[in-house]
Every structure is written in structure tokens, then in C-alpha cells.
Design an enzyme around this catalytic site. Structure first.
Site, PDB file in Angstrom:
ATOM      1  N   GLY A  15      52.561  68.473 106.449  1.00 54.23           N
ATOM      2  CA  GLY A  15      53.618  67.728 105.763  1.00 54.23           C
ATOM      3  C   GLY A  15      53.548  66.222 105.976  1.00 54.23           C
ATOM      4  NE  ARG A  40      52.213  81.510 100.765  1.00 50.49           N
ATOM      5  CZ  ARG A  40      53.451  81.591 100.293  1.00 50.49           C
ATOM      6  NH1 ARG A  40      53.970  80.571  99.633  1.00 50.49           N
ATOM      7  NH2 ARG A  40      54.151  82.687 100.453  1.00 50.49           N
ATOM      8  CE1 TYR A 147      65.903  68.994 105.812  1.00 50.32           C
ATOM      9  CE2 TYR A 147      67.167  67.079 105.137  1.00 50.32           C
ATOM     10  CZ  TYR A 147      66.138  67.630 105.862  1.00 50.32           C
ATOM     11  OH  TYR A 147      65.345  66.826 106.631  1.00 50.32           O
ATOM     12  CE  LYS A 151      66.184  69.452 109.377  1.00 48.13           C
ATOM     13  NZ  LYS A 151      65.160  69.748 110.386  1.00 48.13           N
TER      14      LYS A 151
HETATM   15  N1  SER Z   1      64.082  62.576 103.721  1.00 48.86           N
HETATM   16  C1  SER Z   1      64.944  63.723 103.783  1.00 48.86           C
HETATM   17  C2  SER Z   1      65.356  64.150 102.429  1.00 48.86           C
HETATM   18  O1  SER Z   1      65.460  63.295 101.590  1.00 48.86           O
HETATM   19  C3  SER Z   1      66.149  63.420 104.610  1.00 48.86           C
HETATM   20  O2  SER Z   1      65.925  63.825 105.901  1.00 48.86           O
HETATM   21  O3  SER Z   1      65.626  65.282 102.216  1.00 48.86           O
END
Ligand code: SER
Length: 326
Positions: A15, A40, A147, A151
Site C-alpha cells: 500500500g 493479492r 472507516y 479506527k
Molecule cells: N487518508 C485517509 C482517507 O482519506 C484518512 O486516513 O481515507
């Protein structure tokens, strides 16, 4: 006496951050001591040829187990995650990778009595009820993205494992990270990376957030420094563990475009906000990272001007050589 970090594994090593972090860790701790793992996507030749690489699936604990045993891993940088924009398209996947993946890493840390674990959080942990300017370390955490939910839960889980099981776990709330080596994989702050590539390649960019959208950001060299320095810090001096606020700069999309224009006068930027605007609007404009500065000496090196100069220098050179992979 703190145990030594001898054999490090990086998850999400293909990544945006993981790919450069792996190389920085290999430089510092020796190539053979840093295992890169991915899911992958094939690693770049640089990553593949500079040290060990394995495929794992963080949602399948046995695949992590296998490589931890094989390489005698005692330290993990857990960088794999589904970012905010992709997470909104596929919340189930975001929960599975971010939550179950993190849980598996923590359980492995416990089972193998690991030396140290790094699990990053994000500005996505904040939400619209959070104070938007100079966001404090201790504040309201009510994110509106999957997300962000994972977190916040991840931060709490990490701190739980520190207190309950005496593990050494650290992490910070990364701002948007800007870099030229590997493109980000579907976040809301991606425009701040794409704009540089498009400026060099096509002299124009259509930005998916409004011109006045202001977010905290950081250049990759500072991100690598922060991630390595936090792991090297004296654990006994830390009052926080996995939720350090972190920033280097804040700018609006319009200010970013204006900075690029100083170097490429013909560059034009237009604005066509999409679903990511609402996500950006729910995140802070700027961050108070004084806890990181006080507890482990955090200090960024790059501001908008220095970062832009460096980004454009590298990308312009790559473009001239026909090597701009975008
Ligand atoms: N850069 C990330 C996002 O935009 C934020 O942690 O999802």
C-alpha cells in the site's frame, strides 16, 4: 528493560504507506529482518527484490500465524486497511479487514508475546461534532464513516490490550498522506496526491472536493519518521499509546492548487465535489499534536511549499523519463 525489535513484519506492505515504510525499515534494521506482506496485489520489483515477501489475509488468522512462525516475527507494523471512500462503498469489507484484521493482529501479539506493535489510526476517527480547528487530543470521537468507526474501535481495542495484557502497542492518527511512490488506495484525501500527478502530466485537474476544503496533511518522509520514531520511543514515558494526534500542515484544496501554480503557471484546477465532500467536511481543518511533540519529540520537517517543490521535482523528472506510473 524494553525488549528489542529484531524481526519485523509489515502488513499492507504493497500500500501507499506500507511500501515506503518497508523500505525505510529495511534500511534501518536490515533487509532480511523486515518481512513485507500483502494481499493479492503484486509487490513492486523494489519491494520484492530487497527482502522477504509473503501473501497473507489479515482476516484469516491462520495465514498470519504461518508467516509469524516461519520468520520468527516479534514486531508488527499493521498497515493494511480499507480507506474511507472504498469503505463507504463496501462497509462490510471495511469492518472485516479493519476490525477483524486488527483483532487478529492483537491476538497474535498476545499469543507470541510480541515485543511491539504499531497500529495506525486516522483523522477519520473524528466527526462533525468534533471541534474542527486545532482539534484537541482528547475530544469527541463520533465518526460518520465505517472507516472512522473501525479506527475509533481500533484505538480503544489497542489501549485495552495495553492495559489488560501488558502489551506494547502504539499508533497515531495519521492525517492525509502525500507521496509519489505508491498511490493511495481509495481514501478521501487522495485528491491531494492526484493533483500533483495530473498537474505534471496534463496541467489540469478536476478535484472531487470544494476549493475551500481544508484538511490536515503530511508528506511521506515525515510520515515515515513519525511511524519509526513513535516505535523507538521509551514506552514508559508515554501517556498515550495508540491514538496520538499527528499533523504537519493544513491547507485548502485551493491553496494546494495555488502552490502548484507557482511552479506550473499554466496549471488549472476545477472543482466537482462528489460523495467524498461530506466525508471531508466531517474531518478537522487542523490538529493539535502537542501530546506527540511532548511525549516522543514529534516534529515535522515539510510544509506545503517544501513538499510541493519536492513532489514536483520528482514527478517532473519521472515524466520526462516516461516513468510516471499513473
Ligand atoms: N487518508 C485517509 C482517507 O482519506 C484518512 O486516513 O481515507
Amino acid at each position: 528493560m524494553a525488549k528489542e525489535m529484531k524481526r519485523i513484519m509489515v502488513t499492507g506492505a504493497v500500500g501507499q504507506i506500507g511500501s515506503e515504510l518497508t523500505m525505510a525499515l529495511r534500511d534501518k534494521y536490515g533487509s532480511e529482518n523486515v518481512l513485507a506482506t500483502g494481499h493479492r496485489t503484486q509487490p513492486s520489483p523494489t519491494l520484492r527484490d530487497s527482502g522477504p515477501f509473503e501473501f497473507i489475509n489479515v482476516t484469516k488468522k491462520e495465514t498470519i500465524d504461518e508467516v509469524v512462525k516461519k520468520y520468527n516475527i516479534d514486531t508488527i507494523y499493521h498497515m493494511s486497511a480499507i480507506l474511507s471512500a472504498v469503505g463507504e462503498k463496501n462497509p462490510k469489507l471495511a469492518w472485516d479487514v479493519n476490525m477483524n484484521g486488527t483483532y487478529n493482529i492483537l491476538e497474535i501479539a498476545l499469543e507470541y508475546d510480541m515485543t511491539r506493535i504499531f497500529i495506525p489510526s486516522s483523522i477519520a476517527a473524528f466527526g462533525p461534532e468534533t471541534p474542527l480547528d486545532n482539534t484537541p487530543q482528547e475530544t469527541i470521537l463520533r465518526p460518520k464513516t465505517m472507516y472512522g468507526v473501525t479506527k475509533v474501535a481500533g484505538e480503544l481495542l489497542c489501549d485495552y490490550y495495553v492495559k489488560r495484557f501488558d502489551l506494547d502497542i502504539r499508533g497515531c492518527r495519521y492525517p492525509g498522506i502525500i507521496s509519489y511512490e505508491t498511490l493511495p488506495g481509495g481514501g478521501t484525501t487522495d485528491y491531494a496526491v492526484a493533483i500533483y500527478f495530473e498537474a505534471v502530466k496534463n496541467k489540469k485537474y478536476t478535484c472531487f472536493v470544494r476549493e475551500d476544503t481544508r484538511l490536515p496533511m503530511m508528506y511521506m518522509p515525515d510520515c515515515l519518521k513519525a511511524s519509526i520514531d513513535l516505535m523507538e520511543a521509551d514506552f514508559s514515558q508515554l501517556k498515550h499509546y495508540s491514538d496520538f494526534n499527528l499533523t504537519a500542515m493544513s491547507f485548502s484544496a485551493g491553496e494546494l492548487a495555488a502552490e502548484i501554480k507557482k511552479h506550473i503557471p499554466e496549471f488549472t484546477c476545477t472543482y466537482e465535489p462528489d460523495f467524498r465532500q461530506a466525508i471531508a467536511d466531517s474531518w478537522p481543518n487542523s490538529i493539535d499534536d502537542s501530546a506527540a511533540r511532548e511525549e516522543w519529540g514529534w516534529e515535522p520537517s515539510y510544509d506545503l511549499a517544501a513538499m510541493t517543490e519536492d513532489m514536483l521535482r520528482v514527478l517532473t523528472q519521472r515524466h520526462a523519463e516516461g516513468k510516471l506510473n499513473y
